[in-house]
Design an enzyme around this catalytic site. Structure first.
Site, PDB file in Angstrom:
ATOM      1  N   CYS A  77       0.865  -1.185   0.000  1.00  0.00           N
ATOM      2  CA  CYS A  77       0.000   0.000   0.000  1.00  0.00           C
ATOM      3  C   CYS A  77       0.901   1.234   0.000  1.00  0.00           C
ATOM      4  CB  CYS A  77      -0.855  -0.034   1.268  1.00  0.00           C
ATOM      5  SG  CYS A  77      -1.823   1.466   1.552  1.00  0.00           S
ATOM      6  N   CYS A 191      -0.801   3.732  -6.361  1.00  0.00           N
ATOM      7  CA  CYS A 191      -1.738   3.095  -5.419  1.00  0.00           C
ATOM      8  C   CYS A 191      -1.959   1.677  -5.928  1.00  0.00           C
ATOM      9  CB  CYS A 191      -3.055   3.867  -5.393  1.00  0.00           C
ATOM     10  SG  CYS A 191      -4.365   3.025  -4.472  1.00  0.00           S
TER      11      CYS A 191
END
Ligand code: DGL
Length: 275
Positions: A77, A191
């Protein structure tokens, strides 16, 4: 030389890290265990306060690392890596691999020297991103868009649901309508969720854009760290697990989707080990 193939713990706010798990499944030696934790109770991380995130990520990792004793932890992440990687490395005696926006890669390949970067709003405003740009892309123009809705749309796409192209296009417009946006030749995915929107991006953007998805490079880095370990860590003997911090919005659809990645079941951490 370690005798077991190793154990990896992968972590994200939601399904985004599963894009890297997908790459890990084809990169790591057969038999390597990949546990997954999604902090879905606090999704989306891109909209959370930085201090809240750091405290929470440390607490979650404390519990998972103690229980699973992984050889490597993958923070799959960008929003978590750009705020918590340093604190995690300082706290735990286990190697961490993070995911950070592919700024260096974009600077290497952009011909026009103008590239776009899609990320969460959290990652987009971080000093970490500015420092990546200053260090690796000082001679480029980096046009960043911190997107509010793309991670939610990626969650839907992962479950096989149709997504609204107009919503994706609205987010992409922020890149192409920015000053010099017409010169963008490369777009980096900052992302992990966005891998699951790749088809929509290809459909909605000019065909000559060079899309940079770091998932495979990150998987190779995890493999490298596993290969470098010199001894067994006496990892947990438990079977591979996929855990959430809260109930899934649609458990059946999620179970169906994670089966593609080799996970049979979902466990909800109870009690959630967070302050
Ligand atoms: N997958 C996460 C990332 O790479 C972000 C999604 C979220 O906002 O929770 O940044």
């Amino acid at each position: 030389m370690p005798t077991d193939p190793g154990r990896v713990l992968a972590f994200d706010s939601g399904i985004g890290g599963l894009a890297v798990v997908q790459a890990l499944r084809t990169t790591l030696p057969p038999g390597t265990l990949i546990d997954y934790l999604a902090d879905n109770a606090l999704f989306p991380y891109g909209e959370q306060d930085d201090a809240v995130l750091v405290t929470r990520i440390l607490a979650l990792m404390e519990e998972r690392i103690a229980r699973l004793r992984p050889d490597v932890v993958l923070i799959a992440c960008n929003t978590a890596s750009t705020i918590a990687l340093e604190a995690l490395r300082a706290r735990f005696d286990v190697p961490f691999v993070g995911c950070v926006p592919p700024v260096r890669w974009a600077a290497r390949v952009s011909q026009t020297r103008v590239f776009g970067l899609l990320a969460t709003r959290g990652t987009a405003r971080r000093p970490y991103l500015r420092s990546l740009r200053d260090t690796f892309a000082a001679d480029c123009e980096m046009i960043v868009h911190g997107a509010r809705t793309l991670a939610d749309l990626a969650e839907q796409a992962f479950l096989g649901r149709p997504i609204d192209d107009d919503l994706v296009a609205q987010e992409l417009r922020h890149l192409f309508e920015a000053p010099n946006g017409d010169r963008i030749d490369t777009i980096g995915l900052g992302c992990t969720h966005y891998t699951f929107l790749s088809n929509a991006f290809l459909r909605l953007c000019p065909p000559d854009i060079n899309w940079l998805d770091p998932a495979l490079a990150v998987a190779r880095q995890v493999n490298h760290v596993l290969e470098m370990r010199v001894a067994d860590r006496s990892t947990s003997a438990s079977p591979e697990s996929l855990c959430l911090t809260g109930p899934a919005a649609d458990e059946q659809a999620l179970k169906h989707a994670i089966a593609r990645l080799g996970y049979q079941d979902i466990t909800v951490l109870d009690p959630t080990p967070i302050s």
